[in-house]
Design an enzyme around this catalytic site. Sequence first.
Site, PDB file in Angstrom:
ATOM      1  N   GLU A  17      -9.882   4.240 -13.471  1.00 19.68           N
ATOM      2  CA  GLU A  17      -9.932   4.997 -12.202  1.00 19.68           C
ATOM      3  C   GLU A  17     -10.113   6.493 -12.478  1.00 19.68           C
ATOM      4  OE1 GLU A  17      -7.593   3.862  -8.800  1.00 19.68           O
ATOM      5  OE2 GLU A  17      -6.577   5.798  -8.908  1.00 19.68           O
ATOM      6  N   GLN A 173      -0.387  -1.405  -6.934  1.00 24.67           N
ATOM      7  CA  GLN A 173       0.266  -0.139  -7.226  1.00 24.67           C
ATOM      8  C   GLN A 173       0.790  -0.225  -8.657  1.00 24.67           C
ATOM      9  OE1 GLN A 173       0.914   2.905  -6.249  1.00 24.67           O
ATOM     10  NE2 GLN A 173       2.634   2.832  -4.825  1.00 24.67           N
TER      11      GLN A 173
HETATM   12  P1  FAD Z   1      -1.731  -0.908   4.887  1.00 21.44           P
HETATM   13  O1  FAD Z   1      -2.159  -2.152   4.191  1.00 21.44           O
HETATM   14  O2  FAD Z   1      -2.312  -0.621   6.197  1.00 21.44           O
HETATM   15  O3  FAD Z   1      -0.156  -0.913   4.924  1.00 21.44           O
HETATM   16  C1  FAD Z   1       0.575   0.263   5.258  1.00 21.44           C
HETATM   17  C2  FAD Z   1       1.964  -0.139   5.722  1.00 21.44           C
HETATM   18  O4  FAD Z   1       1.869  -0.756   7.007  1.00 21.44           O
HETATM   19  C3  FAD Z   1       2.675  -1.162   4.829  1.00 21.44           C
HETATM   20  O5  FAD Z   1       4.051  -0.874   4.824  1.00 21.44           O
HETATM   21  C4  FAD Z   1       2.392  -2.487   5.513  1.00 21.44           C
HETATM   22  O6  FAD Z   1       3.380  -3.466   5.218  1.00 21.44           O
HETATM   23  C5  FAD Z   1       2.414  -2.057   6.972  1.00 21.44           C
HETATM   24  N1  FAD Z   1       1.578  -2.875   7.850  1.00 21.44           N
HETATM   25  C6  FAD Z   1       0.318  -3.331   7.604  1.00 21.44           C
HETATM   26  N2  FAD Z   1      -0.146  -4.021   8.678  1.00 21.44           N
HETATM   27  C7  FAD Z   1       0.833  -4.000   9.604  1.00 21.44           C
HETATM   28  C8  FAD Z   1       0.966  -4.531  10.923  1.00 21.44           C
HETATM   29  N3  FAD Z   1      -0.020  -5.246  11.469  1.00 21.44           N
HETATM   30  N4  FAD Z   1       2.113  -4.309  11.597  1.00 21.44           N
HETATM   31  C9  FAD Z   1       3.132  -3.592  11.051  1.00 21.44           C
HETATM   32  N5  FAD Z   1       3.065  -3.061   9.803  1.00 21.44           N
HETATM   33  C10 FAD Z   1       1.930  -3.272   9.086  1.00 21.44           C
HETATM   34  N6  FAD Z   1      -4.539   6.855  -1.017  1.00 21.44           N
HETATM   35  C11 FAD Z   1      -5.527   7.750  -0.818  1.00 21.44           C
HETATM   36  O7  FAD Z   1      -5.366   8.692  -0.011  1.00 21.44           O
HETATM   37  N7  FAD Z   1      -6.726   7.669  -1.480  1.00 21.44           N
HETATM   38  C12 FAD Z   1      -6.977   6.671  -2.372  1.00 21.44           C
HETATM   39  O8  FAD Z   1      -8.062   6.607  -2.956  1.00 21.44           O
HETATM   40  C13 FAD Z   1      -5.941   5.704  -2.626  1.00 21.44           C
HETATM   41  N8  FAD Z   1      -6.138   4.677  -3.493  1.00 21.44           N
HETATM   42  C14 FAD Z   1      -5.145   3.748  -3.673  1.00 21.44           C
HETATM   43  C15 FAD Z   1      -5.389   2.671  -4.561  1.00 21.44           C
HETATM   44  C16 FAD Z   1      -4.403   1.713  -4.774  1.00 21.44           C
HETATM   45  C17 FAD Z   1      -4.682   0.555  -5.728  1.00 21.44           C
HETATM   46  C18 FAD Z   1      -3.139   1.834  -4.141  1.00 21.44           C
HETATM   47  C19 FAD Z   1      -2.046   0.826  -4.400  1.00 21.44           C
HETATM   48  C20 FAD Z   1      -2.896   2.889  -3.244  1.00 21.44           C
HETATM   49  C21 FAD Z   1      -3.902   3.853  -3.006  1.00 21.44           C
HETATM   50  N9  FAD Z   1      -3.704   4.911  -2.110  1.00 21.44           N
HETATM   51  C22 FAD Z   1      -4.714   5.840  -1.907  1.00 21.44           C
HETATM   52  C23 FAD Z   1      -2.427   5.070  -1.417  1.00 21.44           C
HETATM   53  C24 FAD Z   1      -2.431   4.345  -0.049  1.00 21.44           C
HETATM   54  O9  FAD Z   1      -3.341   4.968   0.823  1.00 21.44           O
HETATM   55  C25 FAD Z   1      -0.999   4.413   0.516  1.00 21.44           C
HETATM   56  O10 FAD Z   1      -0.131   3.622  -0.263  1.00 21.44           O
HETATM   57  C26 FAD Z   1      -0.852   4.105   2.007  1.00 21.44           C
HETATM   58  O11 FAD Z   1       0.455   4.542   2.395  1.00 21.44           O
HETATM   59  C27 FAD Z   1      -0.978   2.634   2.375  1.00 21.44           C
HETATM   60  O12 FAD Z   1      -2.278   2.211   2.343  1.00 21.44           O
HETATM   61  P2  FAD Z   1      -2.630   0.634   2.522  1.00 21.44           P
HETATM   62  O13 FAD Z   1      -4.098   0.531   2.538  1.00 21.44           O
HETATM   63  O14 FAD Z   1      -1.887  -0.156   1.526  1.00 21.44           O
HETATM   64  O15 FAD Z   1      -2.030   0.414   3.985  1.00 21.44           O
END
Ligand code: FAD
Length: 285
Positions: A17, A173
């Site tokens: 990455e 993560q």
């Molecule tokens: P989601 O999958 O939408 O989840 C967010 C939260 O909402 C979780 O607690 C989940 O349980 C909850 N949730 C989901 N759906 C629902 C629902 N229907 N009802 C109620 N709760 C729900 N950040 C950046 O800014 N740029 C990046 O390039 C970046 N790359 C990343 C790469 C990886 C591999 C990882 C693990 C993280 C990365 N992040 C990045 C961080 C990420 O944006 C954060 O962790 C963010 O807070 C959550 O993103 P997500 O896509 O997992 O969210």
Amino acid sequence: MKIRDILAEGKPTLSFEVFPPKTEDKFDSVEAAAREIAALKPAFMSVTYGAGGGTSSYTADIASAVKAQGVTPLAHLTCVSSTREKVHGVLRELKDRGIENVLALRGDIPADGRVEKDYRYASELIGEIKAAGDFCIGAACYPEGHVESVNKTADIQHLKEKVEAGCDFVTTQMFFDNNILYNYLYRIREQGITVPVVAGIMPVTNAAQIKRICSMSGTYLPSRFKAIVDRFGDNPAAMKQAGIAYATEQIIDLIANHVNGIHVYSMNKPDVAEQIKRSLSEIVG
Ligand code: FAD
């Protein structure tokens, strides 16, 4: 090439990455680091997306530079701070540049809580990317649970929603105890989540990184890891060597246990990527 096809081969893969620059004056040095890492010929390389999306064109530019080196790029895309129009503009740009893989993320909620209203969760973005074209879609997952989730069961249910919305693989993560991942894999498979899981490994190479990790609630630090930090944290060269060795051992254990997809958070450091790749030369093709 689509990452789902790379992972479907069922062989150990090593990917790296990089993160794009925040300002234009840093662009050339980040691009040079990305090219150096690409020269190691990883299975693919991911390029993160700046929170808020203000530097989204740098993500596409660095991903294009990776592609020009003959390595499959994975462009990250976050949605919570973007409008639908902005997201679709980015997708069009990626398509025009022949970038076929997108890691679809919600993004962190900014400290002031101000977000756009078009997206609440990554699952909504995944559904739209799926409809927007022939992309291979990845998503994030959290072996220790996402910080905002009420518990791991709910978090796994939400991961399932992402898979049902169309994601082809998930990347974890960082974690420092492989047993956490093995337990998580058991739990998600039990819930019928069968997409490939790529293990995200962070080689901790300096004291500042350790402080950041400690401030992230929920990341478990095993005593073996803490001993390394206690002993070498004040000695940058020794910390770097020990951090790379720890990450490499984690990777060997994962592959020995048939976790084939390994993604290294290489933080724009070609020397770190190179040392890990070299140590695995007979293990990952
Ligand atoms: P989601 O999958 O939408 O989840 C967010 C939260 O909402 C979780 O607690 C989940 O349980 C909850 N949730 C989901 N759906 C629902 C629902 N229907 N009802 C109620 N709760 C729900 N950040 C950046 O800014 N740029 C990046 O390039 C970046 N790359 C990343 C790469 C990886 C591999 C990882 C693990 C993280 C990365 N992040 C990045 C961080 C990420 O944006 C954060 O962790 C963010 O807070 C959550 O993103 P997500 O896509 O997992 O969210």
